[in-house]
Design a protein around this motif. Structure first.
Motif, mmCIF file in Angstrom:
data_model
loop_
_atom_site.group_PDB
_atom_site.id
_atom_site.type_symbol
_atom_site.label_atom_id
_atom_site.label_comp_id
_atom_site.label_asym_id
_atom_site.label_seq_id
_atom_site.Cartn_x
_atom_site.Cartn_y
_atom_site.Cartn_z
ATOM 1 N N ASP A 141 0.834 -1.195 0.000
ATOM 2 C CA ASP A 141 0.000 0.000 0.000
ATOM 3 C C ASP A 141 0.870 1.247 0.000
ATOM 4 O OD1 ASP A 141 -2.181 -1.662 0.122
ATOM 5 O OD2 ASP A 141 -2.638 -1.265 2.218
ATOM 6 N N GLU A 149 -8.518 1.098 -4.099
ATOM 7 C CA GLU A 149 -9.213 1.851 -3.061
ATOM 8 C C GLU A 149 -8.294 2.941 -2.517
ATOM 9 O OE1 GLU A 149 -11.668 -0.255 0.074
ATOM 10 O OE2 GLU A 149 -9.778 0.109 1.135
ATOM 11 N N ARG A 185 -8.346 5.367 0.704
ATOM 12 C CA ARG A 185 -9.098 5.554 1.943
ATOM 13 C C ARG A 185 -8.450 6.628 2.800
ATOM 14 N NH1 ARG A 185 -7.353 -0.078 2.348
ATOM 15 N NH2 ARG A 185 -5.534 -0.159 3.688
ATOM 16 N N ARG A 192 -13.807 4.855 2.478
ATOM 17 C CA ARG A 192 -13.145 4.045 1.461
ATOM 18 C C ARG A 192 -13.706 4.438 0.094
ATOM 19 N NH1 ARG A 192 -11.166 -1.088 3.474
ATOM 20 N NH2 ARG A 192 -11.282 -1.124 5.732
ATOM 21 N N CYS A 193 -12.836 4.918 -0.777
ATOM 22 C CA CYS A 193 -13.260 5.359 -2.109
ATOM 23 C C CYS A 193 -12.809 4.326 -3.131
ATOM 24 C CB CYS A 193 -12.672 6.724 -2.416
ATOM 25 S SG CYS A 193 -13.227 7.989 -1.251
ATOM 26 N N ARG A 194 -13.781 3.780 -3.855
ATOM 27 C CA ARG A 194 -13.509 2.725 -4.830
ATOM 28 C C ARG A 194 -13.241 3.325 -6.198
ATOM 29 N NH1 ARG A 194 -17.963 -1.771 -6.106
ATOM 30 N NH2 ARG A 194 -19.008 0.063 -6.906
ATOM 31 N N CYS A 229 -17.520 6.590 -2.880
ATOM 32 C CA CYS A 229 -16.924 6.506 -1.547
ATOM 33 C C CYS A 229 -17.994 6.040 -0.577
ATOM 34 C CB CYS A 229 -16.396 7.866 -1.099
ATOM 35 S SG CYS A 229 -14.998 8.487 -2.053
ATOM 36 N N HIS A 260 -4.654 1.425 -1.947
ATOM 37 C CA HIS A 260 -4.574 -0.037 -1.900
ATOM 38 C C HIS A 260 -5.123 -0.594 -3.210
ATOM 39 C CE1 HIS A 260 -4.986 -4.137 -0.353
ATOM 40 N NE2 HIS A 260 -6.181 -4.152 -0.902
ATOM 41 N N ASP A 263 -6.826 -3.610 -4.735
ATOM 42 C CA ASP A 263 -7.525 -4.835 -4.364
ATOM 43 C C ASP A 263 -7.149 -5.948 -5.337
ATOM 44 O OD1 ASP A 263 -9.623 -6.207 -2.729
ATOM 45 O OD2 ASP A 263 -10.537 -6.400 -4.726
#
Length: 188
Positions: free
Chosen positions: A64, A94, A96, A106-108, A136, A167, A169
């Motif tokens: 990360d 993500e 965050r 957490r923002c995708r 988010c 991060h 995923d």
């Protein structure tokens, strides 16, 4: 910089324009960075901070990217996370941060491709070279979001308290590694 644009616009429109001299302004005209000025407070300068995260697939490992804020600040999230190594496919990353009320946001970001493995399709390869902002939430954001949607959008200032983290995923596991970066504006 703005004065030059005004001059060019005025000249191209056939108008006569004389820029004010330094005595008529709050100071000299400059090409310096722009800042936001609140009516009741001093100007706040924003600094671009770039962090990088990666995910390896064989063996599986993540690294990360983290930036610790010196003090609570407003942050501005990016709309796009460029992929610098590998490919995102249609997977997610993500970004965050901890909000002013100490909740974890957490923002995708979704990979731009339509498929998880882009193969040798040049269109899908190009689309997978970025993760694009999706939403988010308070709670889990990747890969299946749950929790409360937060009205955080790219390009708008959002209060954050201590740090932000990037991060990955997942990405296209046909590649050895997927690496992406986030450039976040920090406005103190």
């Amino acid at each position: 910089m703005w004065a030059r644009h005004v001059v060019w616009i005025a000249v191209s429109a056939g108008c006569s324009y004389h820029p004010p001299d330094a005595a008529e302004t709050d100071g000299p005209l400059s090409d310096g960075p722009l800042s936001d000025t609140a009516a009741d407070g001093p100007a706040s300068a924003c600094t671009a901070v770039t962090i990088e995260a990666s995910k390896a697939y064989d063996p599986s490992a993540t690294m990360d990217g983290t930036h610790v804020l010196a003090a609570p600040a407003d942050i501005v999230l990016p709309e796009i996370l460029p992929v610098t190594t590998g490919n995102a496919g249609n997977h997610c990353a993500e970004l965050r941060y901890t909000a002013a009320d100490n909740s974890l946001v957490r923002c995708r970001y979704r990979g731009g491709a339509d498929v998880s493995h882009v193969g040798k399709n040049p269109i899908q390869e190009a689309l997978g070279k970025r993760y694009v902002f999706d939403q988010c939430r308070l709670g889990a954001a990747c890969p299946s979001p749950n929790g409360t949607v937060v009205a955080t959008l790219p390009g708008q200032k959002t209060p954050a308290t201590n740090q932000f983290v990037l991060h990955i995923d997942n990405g296209d596991s046909d590649e050895d590694t997927t690496t992406a970066e986030a450039t976040v504006e920090v406005c103190e």
